[in-house]
Write an enzyme that holds these catalytic residues in place. Structure first.
Site, PDB file in Angstrom:
ATOM      1  CG  ASP A   1      -1.961  -0.936   1.219  1.00 32.26           C
ATOM      2  OD1 ASP A   1      -2.210  -1.732   0.262  1.00 32.26           O
ATOM      3  OD2 ASP A   1      -2.777  -0.911   2.016  1.00 32.26           O
TER       4      ASP A   1
ATOM      5  CG  HIS B   1       2.391   0.014   4.118  1.00 31.71           C
ATOM      6  ND1 HIS B   1       2.375  -0.939   5.337  1.00 31.71           N
ATOM      7  CD2 HIS B   1       1.232   0.598   4.141  1.00 31.71           C
ATOM      8  CE1 HIS B   1       0.985  -0.779   5.632  1.00 31.71           C
ATOM      9  NE2 HIS B   1       0.293   0.347   5.052  1.00 31.71           N
TER      10      HIS B   1
END
Length: 246
Positions: free
Chosen positions: A71, A213
């Site tokens: 993300d 991430h």
């Protein structure tokens, strides 16, 4: 004091207390309204038709497949290092990118596409849906879709709503399908690579979707170590689309 007067006062007091309790319950319900209105969608129901799949077809595709997702990118410092490592290992992943970062680093987005990874929507500015910003949230999705289409020439159907807040009305209205996660090692709040790895592989099972991430060096290092260790255990990394539709 007259008994009737005393009884009457007690009855009034009871009514006041009952009203107070109702008021507290209503106030408490309002505090959790986003949870009621914006429900997290089960990861196995993020695409049309998957919930209606015949049982024998589901069993046909059982195996040690898992999806690695990232993300908040792309990030010019770490995403390409991650892509290098995934390419060396023959791994496909899913990148849920923000429109703002995609617009800044279109070359990285293009590389993600060219190397066979799946690109998903993560809103334009990482906006969380609440019961007060529905129109803004909708516009953030549309703007990000436009940026992705301009860079890649393709539409995206998948979205990871920030913090998991979602309203199912957008699935039909925007033809978007939410993808959440089943493994969250909380890599965003730790720079301990070993801890991130352990918090992932210690819980992993077939069909899991791992949330990471690509904005932190420890996350990139952890992701590649996770791949190395789980590949040795027979796991195969696929995109979320392959995981959910196969």
């Amino acid at each position: 004091m007259n008994v009737r007067v005393w009884v009457g006062r007690m009855a009034i007091l009871d009514l006041l207390l009952a009203g107070l309790l109702i008021g507290i319950r209503l106030w408490d319900a309002n505090q959790f309204m986003p949870t009621i209105l914006y429900q997290e969608t089960n990861i196995t129901e993020t695409k049309k038709g998957t919930q209606n799949r015949p049982p024998d077809k589901e069993k046909q595709y059982e195996g040690k497949r898992i999806a690695l997702t990232f993300d908040d990118g792309p990030d010019p410092r770490y995403t390409e290092k991650l892509l290098d490592g995934l390419k060396e290992r023959g791994v496909k992943a899913t990148f849920f990118i923000t429109g703002a970062n995609a617009a800044k680093y279109p070359d990285i987005v293009k590389r993600i596409q060219e190397e066979g990874h799946l690109i998903g929507n993560h809103t334009y500015h990482h906006v969380q849906l609440t019961n007060a910003n529905g129109e803004q949230f909708r516009n953030e999705i549309i703007s990000t879709n436009e940026v992705i289409r301009e860079i890649t020439g393709e539409d995206t159907e998948y979205i990871r709503p920030p913090y998991g807040s979602w309203n199912k009305k957008y699935e039909e209205e925007l033809n978007m399908f939410p993808v959440l996660w089943s493994i969250d090692p909380r890599d965003w709040c730790s720079d301990d690579t070993a801890c991130i790895v352990q918090n992932t592989i210690g819980k992993i099972k077939e069909g899991d979707i791992i949330l990471l991430h690509d904005q932190y060096p420890s996350s990139v290092s952890a992701a590649l170590e996770i791949v190395d260790r789980l590949q040795q255990e027979g796991y195969v990394f696929v995109t979320v689309e392959e995981l959910l539709l196969d």
